[in-house]
Design a protein around this motif. Structure first.
Motif, PDB file in Angstrom:
ATOM      1  N   LEU A   1     -23.920  28.576 122.039  1.00  0.00           N
ATOM      2  CA  LEU A   1     -24.475  29.968 122.632  1.00  0.00           C
ATOM      3  C   LEU A   1     -22.805  30.500 123.026  1.00  0.00           C
ATOM      4  O   LEU A   1     -22.116  29.915 123.760  1.00  0.00           O
ATOM      5  CB  LEU A   1     -25.240  29.800 123.577  1.00  0.00           C
ATOM      6  N   GLY A   2     -22.372  31.718 122.787  1.00  0.00           N
ATOM      7  CA  GLY A   2     -21.374  32.414 123.412  1.00  0.00           C
ATOM      8  C   GLY A   2     -21.361  33.800 123.356  1.00  0.00           C
ATOM      9  O   GLY A   2     -21.984  34.425 122.236  1.00  0.00           O
TER      10      GLY A   2
ATOM     11  N   GLY B   1     -15.740  29.490 123.508  1.00  0.00           N
ATOM     12  CA  GLY B   1     -14.907  29.414 124.455  1.00  0.00           C
ATOM     13  C   GLY B   1     -13.722  30.471 124.300  1.00  0.00           C
ATOM     14  O   GLY B   1     -13.442  30.747 123.037  1.00  0.00           O
ATOM     15  N   ASP B   2     -13.135  31.080 125.250  1.00  0.00           N
ATOM     16  CA  ASP B   2     -12.244  32.043 125.217  1.00  0.00           C
ATOM     17  C   ASP B   2     -10.855  31.309 124.871  1.00  0.00           C
ATOM     18  O   ASP B   2      -9.752  31.235 125.907  1.00  0.00           O
ATOM     19  CB  ASP B   2     -12.353  33.165 126.049  1.00  0.00           C
TER      20      ASP B   2
ATOM     21  N   GLY C   1     -22.571  40.803 126.887  1.00  0.00           N
ATOM     22  CA  GLY C   1     -23.469  40.323 128.289  1.00  0.00           C
ATOM     23  C   GLY C   1     -24.706  39.620 127.589  1.00  0.00           C
ATOM     24  O   GLY C   1     -25.361  38.938 128.605  1.00  0.00           O
ATOM     25  N   VAL C   2     -25.002  39.687 126.402  1.00  0.00           N
ATOM     26  CA  VAL C   2     -26.028  38.934 125.982  1.00  0.00           C
ATOM     27  C   VAL C   2     -25.425  37.848 125.195  1.00  0.00           C
ATOM     28  O   VAL C   2     -24.662  38.005 124.262  1.00  0.00           O
ATOM     29  CB  VAL C   2     -27.075  39.781 125.236  1.00  0.00           C
ATOM     30  N   PRO C   3     -26.022  36.678 125.267  1.00  0.00           N
ATOM     31  CA  PRO C   3     -25.590  35.348 124.402  1.00  0.00           C
ATOM     32  C   PRO C   3     -25.748  35.588 122.879  1.00  0.00           C
ATOM     33  O   PRO C   3     -26.958  36.124 122.252  1.00  0.00           O
ATOM     34  CB  PRO C   3     -26.353  34.303 124.814  1.00  0.00           C
TER      35      PRO C   3
ATOM     36  N   TYR D   1     -13.188  37.733 124.850  1.00  0.00           N
ATOM     37  CA  TYR D   1     -14.209  37.478 123.696  1.00  0.00           C
ATOM     38  C   TYR D   1     -14.357  35.933 123.614  1.00  0.00           C
ATOM     39  O   TYR D   1     -13.474  35.200 123.447  1.00  0.00           O
ATOM     40  CB  TYR D   1     -13.996  38.370 122.704  1.00  0.00           C
ATOM     41  N   ALA D   2     -15.818  35.285 123.647  1.00  0.00           N
ATOM     42  CA  ALA D   2     -15.767  34.202 123.548  1.00  0.00           C
ATOM     43  C   ALA D   2     -15.481  33.993 121.900  1.00  0.00           C
ATOM     44  O   ALA D   2     -15.681  34.687 121.089  1.00  0.00           O
ATOM     45  CB  ALA D   2     -17.057  33.585 123.618  1.00  0.00           C
ATOM     46  N   ASP D   3     -14.740  32.644 121.681  1.00  0.00           N
ATOM     47  CA  ASP D   3     -14.259  32.300 120.153  1.00  0.00           C
ATOM     48  C   ASP D   3     -15.141  31.061 119.849  1.00  0.00           C
ATOM     49  O   ASP D   3     -15.880  30.115 120.624  1.00  0.00           O
ATOM     50  CB  ASP D   3     -13.133  32.045 120.211  1.00  0.00           C
ATOM     51  N   LEU D   4     -15.508  30.985 118.479  1.00  0.00           N
ATOM     52  CA  LEU D   4     -16.459  29.970 117.995  1.00  0.00           C
ATOM     53  C   LEU D   4     -15.396  28.849 117.463  1.00  0.00           C
ATOM     54  O   LEU D   4     -14.629  29.110 116.618  1.00  0.00           O
ATOM     55  CB  LEU D   4     -17.174  30.551 116.873  1.00  0.00           C
TER      56      LEU D   4
END
Length: 475
Positions: A219-220, A266-267, A226-228, A273-276
């Protein structure tokens, strides 16, 4: 473009499920144990995070492989094996009963699900037999409290199927739908959204059965909404290295470039922005278009639009400039994965396990840290740990598989996160976990400690798998 607010036709409520699974044909193989271990969480609210050591192979009340989870309570002086709680399905307040080969502790995840200030622990037993069938699996939430983890409730499987709980992920970015648990299984991925309560209630439960069987979840918040956002990685498919990668799964929605077996978020570039990040430890199925010699890690950057299906990931291998060592066949670089800010520079670093790396002994294992960067090429400043690194206790032996799982968390509240590394096959598969102290520039081998299965109360001579089995059931 797919993001958390885009079309999500793959998610269906329990009342509307249709039993359809699509995708490339699956290879016939035994199901893998889960791939993630929980990050430390403050389960008793004393201000210090507590470490989670799964032991899915533990013998409980004479039942082989029933499984357990050991919680080591954090404090100013760090961890001590004398300050621990061992939780099994025979523990008072925990649902179900310990039975042979349940694998309780195969997957774990940490988040404050009910928003009461105490971290909660999600634990799976993917091989649990229930009234629904053999090896159906269960997922349990152990609720944090002033006294620690003292009670639990189950997150039910919506439909019949095998191996519910192969992996779990949990994330809380706020109340209601901003808190989520995602569960992997052979029937797909099941999503539970808040609000959650200690009584076992939750806001909604939906299942996606329109992808191939799911082996890893994450999840990220890729669009910073604001929503996973949900990530589902299928089990290994027959025509690619690893499995397909889905971001907010929909019909035909796999990433068009890239595949793997394990995901984390994680960013990495600090843009908010979170990264995959996906580990693809397999050898290439098609040398020019798929996989990489010795394994690889793929990185998709998040953005205001999330992560597009046709986005091309950055590829990292042991041949990437700045990354230690050299890519060699069967290293399984990417066989374990964590993404966290180790040096407090505001950028998440990528921690990569290579459990089959030869480091003086065959398959002794290695862990590599690739620092996050705002600009420039990833790989610069990367460093590695093995059991031969000065300061790390123990002796490197053939088949230890150091780097089976990795996790990051600050357990002494000094602001410097510790690095946790397991070796599932150490000491006749009883397993071991190393704690590398946080330092100014990241974790350091100096002052590190090794926790063995006997030191936390498991007397069995083989098969405890302290620290978890990671991807070893697959790679």
């Amino acid at each position: 473009m797919l993001n958390g607010r885009g079309a999500q036709r793959g998610w269906r409520t329990a009342a509307l499920l249709i039993a359809v699974v699509v995708g490339a044909p699956l290879l016939s193989a035994a199901p893998a144990a889960a791939v993630h271990g929980a990050v430390p969480g403050d389960f008793n609210g004393d201000g210090y995070r507590d470490a989670v050591l799964p032991a899915p192979g533990a013998r409980i009340a004479g039942k082989a492989g029933a499984g357990a989870v050991v919680v080591l309570y954090g404090g100013r002086a760090g961890l001590s094996v004398s300050r621990r709680a061992t939780i099994t399905q025979n523990t008072a307040g925990v649902p179900d009963t310990a039975e042979a080969h349940d694998g309780f502790g195969s997957a774990t995840a940490t988040a404050d699900l009910n928003r009461d200030g105490y971290a909660d622990l999600v634990v799976s037993a993917p091989y649990e037999d229930t009234t629904r069938g053999q090896d159906v699996g269960t997922v349990t939430v152990l609720w944090g409290s002033r006294s620690g983890l003292t009670s639990g409730t189950d997150l039910p499987a919506i439909t019949a199927g095998k191996y519910y709980g192969l992996d779990v992920a949990a994330l809380s970015t706020g109340a209601g739908v901003r808190t989520e648990v995602l569960v992997a299984g052979y029937e797909g991925a099941t999503r539970f959204r808040g609000p959650f309560s200690r009584s076992g209630s939750y806001g909604s439960a939906d299942e996606n059965r329109d992808t191939a069987s799911v082996g890893s979840v994450a999840l990220g918040d890729f669009a910073h909404s604001g929503v996973p956002d949900e990530v589902a990685v299928t089990v290994r498919l027959s025509d690619i290295s690893g499995g397909e990668v889905y971001v907010n799964p929909v019909y035909g929605g796999a990433q068009q470039t890239g595949n793997g077996l394990i995901a984390a978020t994680g960013d990495v570039n600090g843009d908010g922005y979170a990264d995959l990040v996906v580990g693809d430890p397999d050898e290439p199925d098609h040398a020019t278009t798929d996989g990489a010699l010795g394994g690889r890690v793929l990185l998709w950057y998040g953005s205001a639009q999330g992560i597009a299906r046709d986005a091309k990931p950055v590829q990292l291998t042991q041949n990437t400039p700045g990354v230690p060592d050299t890519s060699e066949k069967w290293d399984d670089f990417g066989g374990a994965l964590a993404v966290a800010d180790l040096n407090r520079d505001g950028l998440a670093d990528i921690v990569v396990g290579s459990p089959m790396e030869d480091t003086g002994k065959p398959n002794a294992g290695q862990v590599t840290v690739i620092p996050g960067r705002r600009t420039g090429t990833l790989g610069t400043g990367a460093y590695a740990f093995t059991q031969n690194t000065a300061g790390i206790p123990g002796t490197s032996s053939t088949g230890d598989m150091f780097g089976t799982t990795v996790a990051v968390g600050d357990i002494n509240k000094d602001g410097k996160p510790e690095l946790f590394v397991s070796a599932a096959e150490k000491n006749n598969s009883t397993g071991a976990v190393w704690v590398l102290p946080g330092g100014t520039d990241g974790p350091t081998a100096q002052g590190s400690s090794m926790i063995t299965a006997p030191s936390v109360g498991f007397p069995q001579t083989d098969g405890t798998l302290l620290g978890g089995n990671g991807l070893l059931g697959v790679i």
